[in-house]
Design an enzyme around this catalytic site. Sequence first.
Site, mmCIF file in Angstrom:
data_model
loop_
_atom_site.group_PDB
_atom_site.id
_atom_site.type_symbol
_atom_site.label_atom_id
_atom_site.label_comp_id
_atom_site.label_asym_id
_atom_site.label_seq_id
_atom_site.Cartn_x
_atom_site.Cartn_y
_atom_site.Cartn_z
ATOM 1 N N HIS A 149 43.288 39.101 45.806
ATOM 2 C CA HIS A 149 42.545 38.784 44.592
ATOM 3 C C HIS A 149 41.600 37.603 44.831
ATOM 4 O O HIS A 149 41.940 36.643 45.528
ATOM 5 C CB HIS A 149 43.508 38.444 43.451
ATOM 6 C CG HIS A 149 42.911 38.667 42.103
ATOM 7 N ND1 HIS A 149 42.024 37.791 41.532
ATOM 8 C CD2 HIS A 149 43.056 39.690 41.216
ATOM 9 C CE1 HIS A 149 41.644 38.251 40.348
ATOM 10 N NE2 HIS A 149 42.263 39.401 40.135
ATOM 11 N N HIS A 150 40.410 37.713 44.239
ATOM 12 C CA HIS A 150 39.402 36.666 44.424
ATOM 13 C C HIS A 150 39.853 35.337 43.805
ATOM 14 O O HIS A 150 39.339 34.265 44.152
ATOM 15 C CB HIS A 150 38.081 37.110 43.801
ATOM 16 C CG HIS A 150 36.871 36.561 44.496
ATOM 17 N ND1 HIS A 150 36.796 35.252 44.928
ATOM 18 C CD2 HIS A 150 35.684 37.130 44.823
ATOM 19 C CE1 HIS A 150 35.619 35.049 45.487
ATOM 20 N NE2 HIS A 150 34.929 36.158 45.446
#
Length: 464
Positions: free
Chosen positions: A140-141
């Site tokens: 996930h960013h």
Amino acid sequence: MELIAPTDAIFLLTESREHPTHVGGLQLFERPDGSGPGFVRETHEALTKMRSFHPTFRKRPAQILGAISNLGWIYDDEIEIDIEYHVRRWVLPSPGRLRDLFELTSVLHSSPLDRHRPLWEAHLIEGLKDGRFAMYTKIHHALIDGVSMRHLSERMMSTDPQDVELRAFWNLPSLPQSPRRSRWRAFTEIVKASATLGPSASSVARAALRQQQLTLPFAAPRTMFNVRIGGARRYAAQSYSLERVKRIKQAAQVTLNDVVLAMCGGALRYYLAEQNALPDTPLVAMVPVSLREKGEVTGAGNKVINVLCTLATDIDDAAKRLATISESVSRNRDVFAELPRQHAVALSLLTAPWAVAALPGFVSSAPPPFNIVISNVPGSIEPMYWGGAKLHSAYPLSIPLDGLALNITVSNTRELDFGLVACRRSVPRLERLLEHLEISLTDLERAVGVVSPDPFQQRKFAIT
């Protein structure tokens, strides 16, 4: 519980089923000499036994009072992480084409990460007809950005072909950290800088008047890429010879990134013309650009901003297109370089893709600030090995958004590894862009007088 920094929380707050906000990577490996048919299965079994996790890969969004989320992290300390869920093995159907690998990657990249688990997955994929295997990773960013993910992947590997130790990204030791500002302090400084943007904005406006070719937001034409998107993704990837690009760079006296952008501009011109969708005015790209001076230490803080530049898709001549793009990038970069760094960063954030995509109704009612994001991520130029398996290629995967149905990211190592991610509904026949990239590269070679002995043999892979 640990509070989530605002810059990280953006990627959680803007995420939905149609807009997953994880970054990914697809690495292709050659099996070690003498390895048997069970090598990938044995590698998977070894990875699932690695149950020591770095704190980054133990945390997930917390629920506050059972309802409020995206404000804090909770760590999975007290329960055992389900490693078999996070690390999976796949076998491609016969005949094991690269197209089959990319199709599986498209499906895996389309689904959001489970918020009730740590926000990462790793997928080992075998069954390619030439014997190679792959690993697709998504994180996930909110945990990590694309450049950091690339560095993390390289830390798993070794430059020694005799080093057969298997390392996993989730249990690598932390690197020593030099004293630096906290994320909250850095964010606060950007907010303060934003409050004093008046003089800087005036400087940019004056530069826009002085330099007629300065690219400003909201001057881009509306294209088939600037629409609301669905959740399904399509992925395509291919490698191109770095030496070919360097010869063009030297002949035209431009930067390597200028040539990459010209390749993309030519390919997009061909593709949109093929779709009867080429606008009369040129496409505009958002490009992360470094503000570092030549010879400056790369670890001396963050000096990357988002700059807009023309892709000159209205120009038929490849040499003129390259010169126009180079001048556009240079002029935009010079204007931002004259500003204080915090002002430059704050100004570039005003047109960040996340801010644009998050505004309700913006995509359908306002002109696009730009048409596409094109990133060039540097990596190691040395041969790399993972558990004795040689890394063949490393293809990046980024994030399409509402108004940005296509994303192009390039991994710049010993080759140029292009990774294209698009909304499956909005961008038909994505693989055609790979063919047009090759044609565009050949056009550039001819235009600047560089002769490639056999351009179509220079490609590593073909979509078959």
